[in-house]
Design a protein around this motif. Structure first.
Motif, PDB file in Angstrom:
ATOM      1  N   GLU A  19      -6.041   2.695  -2.613  1.00  0.00           N
ATOM      2  CA  GLU A  19      -5.046   2.104  -1.716  1.00  0.00           C
ATOM      3  C   GLU A  19      -5.725   1.268  -0.631  1.00  0.00           C
ATOM      4  N   ALA A  20      -6.812   1.796  -0.078  1.00  0.00           N
ATOM      5  CA  ALA A  20      -7.536   1.086   0.981  1.00  0.00           C
ATOM      6  C   ALA A  20      -8.124  -0.220   0.455  1.00  0.00           C
ATOM      7  N   ARG A  65      -5.340  -2.770   0.152  1.00  0.00           N
ATOM      8  CA  ARG A  65      -4.887  -3.264   1.456  1.00  0.00           C
ATOM      9  C   ARG A  65      -5.879  -4.253   2.044  1.00  0.00           C
ATOM     10  N   THR A 118      -5.847  -7.635   0.283  1.00  0.00           N
ATOM     11  CA  THR A 118      -4.697  -8.486   0.608  1.00  0.00           C
ATOM     12  C   THR A 118      -4.628  -8.850   2.085  1.00  0.00           C
ATOM     13  N   ASP A 176      -5.139  -6.798   4.863  1.00  0.00           N
ATOM     14  CA  ASP A 176      -4.803  -5.766   5.848  1.00  0.00           C
ATOM     15  C   ASP A 176      -6.084  -5.141   6.387  1.00  0.00           C
ATOM     16  N   VAL A 178      -7.848  -1.366   7.443  1.00  0.00           N
ATOM     17  CA  VAL A 178      -7.678   0.046   7.099  1.00  0.00           C
ATOM     18  C   VAL A 178      -8.729   0.886   7.828  1.00  0.00           C
TER      19      VAL A 178
END
Length: 222
Positions: free
Chosen positions: A122-123, A126, A129, A131, A133
């Motif tokens: 998930e990290a 993110r 894209t 984001d 974390v």
């Protein structure tokens, strides 16, 4: 359903794993290699930079402590010519100077090695894209740095005087380790520990281990 470049699956993310421990790199490949594309590895600054520049991955999983100058040096060298590469620090360290140092150098996030495979996937997504974390505890360091609770400039200026090994000795001294325990922890001689401590005290203009411990505690390095 057909995938498009605008909406890639997690397996589409191209990842380089940078860590000086071969067993850890192997473990990462085993745990997430079927869900992302691991396109390269590095064990120190030169091999990391070479692998990243050769493959231009979406995300680099970057250990903070590496031979040859550490994760910050990898960030500096790569981002100077490839600013689009995104880095996620993945380290056993949760020390404030490590977190702040790599974020200031350009990493998009910082998580500790206690993270689960699912959380790491998930990290990676993110960060890939755009984001940012952070592990929950580490996010506080970043917030403190931006709010002014931590004097980031002072931390960097002082710590830049220390070698990577001196920083490791500094943290262990501040945590109350005896010289013999530090020697065992870092696989060096007691005499070498004494030499590093003397060098740290001199560079930071401190007189004794009590002052060193207070210096490190004030800066949330332990």
């Amino acid at each position: 359903m057909t995938e498009t470049p605008e909406n890639p699956t997690p397996a589409a993310w191209r990842v380089v794993v940078v860590d000086d421990h071969a067993m850890f790199r192997s473990g990462v490949r085993h745990d997430i290699g079927n869900r992302v594309q691991i396109v390269g590895e590095g064990e120190d600054v030169p091999t990391a930079v070479a692998a990243i520049l050769a493959t231009r991955p979406d995300v680099v999983l970057l250990d903070v402590h590496l031979p040859g100058g550490g994760g910050v040096e990898v960030l500096k060298q790569v981002l100077a010519t490839e600013p689009e590469v995104r880095f996620l620090a993945l380290s056993v360290s949760d020390a404030a100077e490590d977190v702040i140092g790599v974020i200031r150098a350009g990493a998009r996030g910082y998580v500790t090695k206690s993270i689960s495979a699912d959380e790491l996937i998930e990290a990676i997504g993110r960060v890939a894209t755009g984001d940012a974390v952070f592990s929950p505890r580490l996010a506080g360091f970043v917030l403190d740095a931006f709010s002014g609770s931590i004097d980031v400039a002072s931390i960097d200026e002082d710590l830049d005087r220390l070698s990577q090994r001196e920083r490791e000795v500094l943290r262990l001294i501040a945590r109350g380790y005896a010289y013999k325990e530090i020697a065992r922890e870092l696989f060096i001689s007691i005499k070498t520990v004494e030499t590093h401590v003397s060098s740290v005290l001199r560079k930071l203009q401190l007189s004794n281990r009590h002052q060193l411990t207070r210096w490190a505690t004030d800066r949330k390095l332990v």
